[in-house]
Motif scaffolding. Sequence first.
Motif, PDB file in Angstrom:
ATOM      1  N   LYS A 197      28.845  68.143  95.277  1.00 40.77           N
ATOM      2  CA  LYS A 197      28.722  67.195  94.168  1.00 40.77           C
ATOM      3  C   LYS A 197      27.592  66.207  94.439  1.00 40.77           C
ATOM      4  CE  LYS A 197      31.436  63.833  91.556  1.00 40.77           C
ATOM      5  NZ  LYS A 197      32.721  63.147  91.435  1.00 40.77           N
ATOM      6  N   ALA A 198      27.520  65.698  95.662  1.00 41.72           N
ATOM      7  CA  ALA A 198      26.457  64.760  96.033  1.00 41.72           C
ATOM      8  C   ALA A 198      25.093  65.438  95.986  1.00 41.72           C
ATOM      9  CB  ALA A 198      26.723  64.180  97.421  1.00 41.72           C
ATOM     10  N   ASP A 199      25.010  66.668  96.469  1.00 42.19           N
ATOM     11  CA  ASP A 199      23.745  67.409  96.443  1.00 42.19           C
ATOM     12  C   ASP A 199      23.286  67.665  95.011  1.00 42.19           C
ATOM     13  OD1 ASP A 199      23.595  67.463  99.177  1.00 42.19           O
ATOM     14  OD2 ASP A 199      24.220  69.560  99.386  1.00 42.19           O
ATOM     15  N   ASP A 200      24.233  68.017  94.134  1.00 44.07           N
ATOM     16  CA  ASP A 200      23.881  68.261  92.732  1.00 44.07           C
ATOM     17  C   ASP A 200      23.377  66.984  92.069  1.00 44.07           C
ATOM     18  OD1 ASP A 200      24.614  70.897  93.058  1.00 44.07           O
ATOM     19  OD2 ASP A 200      26.565  70.684  92.061  1.00 44.07           O
ATOM     20  N   ALA A 201      24.029  65.863  92.361  1.00 39.44           N
ATOM     21  CA  ALA A 201      23.595  64.585  91.790  1.00 39.44           C
ATOM     22  C   ALA A 201      22.207  64.218  92.309  1.00 39.44           C
ATOM     23  CB  ALA A 201      24.600  63.484  92.127  1.00 39.44           C
ATOM     24  N   PHE A 202      21.962  64.433  93.592  1.00 37.68           N
ATOM     25  CA  PHE A 202      20.654  64.140  94.175  1.00 37.68           C
ATOM     26  C   PHE A 202      19.580  65.001  93.519  1.00 37.68           C
ATOM     27  CE2 PHE A 202      17.254  65.232  97.098  1.00 37.68           C
ATOM     28  CZ  PHE A 202      16.788  63.977  97.451  1.00 37.68           C
ATOM     29  N   ARG A 203      19.867  66.299  93.361  1.00 42.17           N
ATOM     30  CA  ARG A 203      18.895  67.216  92.777  1.00 42.17           C
ATOM     31  C   ARG A 203      18.579  66.837  91.326  1.00 42.17           C
ATOM     32  NH1 ARG A 203      14.739  69.597  94.207  1.00 42.17           N
ATOM     33  NH2 ARG A 203      15.254  71.575  95.089  1.00 42.17           N
ATOM     34  N   ALA A 204      19.607  66.472  90.566  1.00 40.84           N
ATOM     35  CA  ALA A 204      19.397  66.076  89.170  1.00 40.84           C
ATOM     36  C   ALA A 204      18.523  64.822  89.101  1.00 40.84           C
ATOM     37  CB  ALA A 204      20.740  65.832  88.484  1.00 40.84           C
ATOM     38  N   ASN A 205      18.795  63.853  89.944  1.00 38.54           N
ATOM     39  CA  ASN A 205      18.005  62.622  89.965  1.00 38.54           C
ATOM     40  C   ASN A 205      16.570  62.918  90.402  1.00 38.54           C
ATOM     41  OD1 ASN A 205      17.772  59.770  89.643  1.00 38.54           O
ATOM     42  ND2 ASN A 205      17.767  59.587  91.878  1.00 38.54           N
ATOM     43  N   PHE A 206      16.397  63.775  91.387  1.00 37.60           N
ATOM     44  CA  PHE A 206      15.078  64.151  91.868  1.00 37.60           C
ATOM     45  C   PHE A 206      14.260  64.792  90.749  1.00 37.60           C
ATOM     46  CE2 PHE A 206      12.273  67.389  93.681  1.00 37.60           C
ATOM     47  CZ  PHE A 206      11.503  66.617  94.539  1.00 37.60           C
ATOM     48  N   GLU A 207      14.885  65.713  90.024  1.00 36.46           N
ATOM     49  CA  GLU A 207      14.189  66.393  88.933  1.00 36.46           C
ATOM     50  C   GLU A 207      13.829  65.407  87.813  1.00 36.46           C
ATOM     51  OE1 GLU A 207      12.978  69.393  88.930  1.00 36.46           O
ATOM     52  OE2 GLU A 207      13.856  69.883  90.877  1.00 36.46           O
ATOM     53  N   ARG A 208      14.732  64.471  87.511  1.00 37.44           N
ATOM     54  CA  ARG A 208      14.462  63.469  86.477  1.00 37.44           C
ATOM     55  C   ARG A 208      13.273  62.606  86.872  1.00 37.44           C
ATOM     56  NH1 ARG A 208      15.494  58.248  86.011  1.00 37.44           N
ATOM     57  NH2 ARG A 208      16.807  58.226  87.849  1.00 37.44           N
ATOM     58  N   LEU A 209      13.264  62.132  88.106  1.00 42.16           N
ATOM     59  CA  LEU A 209      12.173  61.291  88.571  1.00 42.16           C
ATOM     60  C   LEU A 209      10.850  62.064  88.611  1.00 42.16           C
ATOM     61  CD1 LEU A 209      13.981  59.350  91.417  1.00 42.16           C
ATOM     62  CD2 LEU A 209      13.266  58.458  89.192  1.00 42.16           C
ATOM     63  N   LYS A 210      10.910  63.319  88.998  1.00 43.03           N
ATOM     64  CA  LYS A 210       9.718  64.154  89.033  1.00 43.03           C
ATOM     65  C   LYS A 210       9.142  64.315  87.622  1.00 43.03           C
ATOM     66  CE  LYS A 210       8.209  68.772  90.400  1.00 43.03           C
ATOM     67  NZ  LYS A 210       8.658  70.048  90.960  1.00 43.03           N
ATOM     68  N   ALA A 211      10.022  64.548  86.651  1.00 44.67           N
ATOM     69  CA  ALA A 211       9.570  64.690  85.267  1.00 44.67           C
ATOM     70  C   ALA A 211       8.947  63.389  84.769  1.00 44.67           C
ATOM     71  CB  ALA A 211      10.737  65.099  84.376  1.00 44.67           C
ATOM     72  N   GLU A 212       9.554  62.259  85.104  1.00 42.51           N
ATOM     73  CA  GLU A 212       8.998  60.967  84.698  1.00 42.51           C
ATOM     74  C   GLU A 212       7.633  60.742  85.334  1.00 42.51           C
ATOM     75  OE1 GLU A 212      11.795  57.895  85.632  1.00 42.51           O
ATOM     76  OE2 GLU A 212      13.264  58.599  84.172  1.00 42.51           O
ATOM     77  N   ARG A 213       7.492  61.087  86.597  1.00 40.13           N
ATOM     78  CA  ARG A 213       6.200  60.914  87.286  1.00 40.13           C
ATOM     79  C   ARG A 213       5.131  61.793  86.648  1.00 40.13           C
ATOM     80  NH1 ARG A 213       3.966  63.966  91.043  1.00 40.13           N
ATOM     81  NH2 ARG A 213       5.920  64.975  91.554  1.00 40.13           N
ATOM     82  N   LEU A 214       5.465  63.029  86.380  1.00 38.21           N
ATOM     83  CA  LEU A 214       4.508  63.932  85.757  1.00 38.21           C
ATOM     84  C   LEU A 214       4.110  63.449  84.356  1.00 38.21           C
ATOM     85  CD1 LEU A 214       5.928  67.387  86.879  1.00 38.21           C
ATOM     86  CD2 LEU A 214       3.845  66.237  87.709  1.00 38.21           C
ATOM     87  N   ALA A 215       5.058  62.896  83.629  1.00 38.34           N
ATOM     88  CA  ALA A 215       4.754  62.365  82.298  1.00 38.34           C
ATOM     89  C   ALA A 215       3.794  61.177  82.394  1.00 38.34           C
ATOM     90  CB  ALA A 215       6.047  61.965  81.582  1.00 38.34           C
ATOM     91  N   ARG A 216       4.013  60.322  83.391  1.00 41.43           N
ATOM     92  CA  ARG A 216       3.110  59.170  83.583  1.00 41.43           C
ATOM     93  C   ARG A 216       1.717  59.649  83.950  1.00 41.43           C
ATOM     94  NH1 ARG A 216       7.331  56.945  86.523  1.00 41.43           N
ATOM     95  NH2 ARG A 216       6.242  57.450  88.443  1.00 41.43           N
ATOM     96  N   GLU A 217       1.621  60.670  84.772  1.00 46.26           N
ATOM     97  CA  GLU A 217       0.319  61.168  85.201  1.00 46.26           C
ATOM     98  C   GLU A 217      -0.444  61.854  84.060  1.00 46.26           C
ATOM     99  OE1 GLU A 217       1.103  63.635  88.560  1.00 46.26           O
ATOM    100  OE2 GLU A 217       1.452  61.934  89.900  1.00 46.26           O
ATOM    101  N   GLN A 218       0.276  62.370  83.072  1.00 40.81           N
ATOM    102  CA  GLN A 218      -0.362  63.029  81.936  1.00 40.81           C
ATOM    103  C   GLN A 218      -1.076  62.032  81.038  1.00 40.81           C
ATOM    104  OE1 GLN A 218      -0.665  66.274  81.134  1.00 40.81           O
ATOM    105  NE2 GLN A 218       0.304  66.814  83.090  1.00 40.81           N
ATOM    106  N   LYS A 219      -0.628  60.792  81.042  1.00 37.65           N
ATOM    107  CA  LYS A 219      -1.231  59.787  80.168  1.00 37.65           C
ATOM    108  C   LYS A 219      -2.561  59.319  80.675  1.00 37.65           C
ATOM    109  CE  LYS A 219       3.082  58.072  78.346  1.00 37.65           C
ATOM    110  NZ  LYS A 219       3.950  56.969  78.181  1.00 37.65           N
TER     111      LYS A 219
END
Length: 58
Positions: free
Chosen positions: A36-58
């Motif tokens: 459960k902890a690993d799944d939560a970590f992975r979901a948060n990691f993917e969310r942050l990665k998507a946000e970072r990539l979106a910022r870099e696209q601008k």
Amino acid sequence: MDYETQEKRQPTAEERAAKKEKSLWDAQKALAERKKADDAFRANFERLKAERLAREQK
């Protein structure tokens, strides 16, 4: 002074089986919590990665 020694009592077959079953149950519970902890970590990691990539696209 005279000290009395106590002999350790050997556990019965039922006690050994109960201890083994409890140990197995504890291990399964720990693995479920870890997953459960690993799944939560992975979901948060993917969310942050998507946000970072979106910022870099601008």
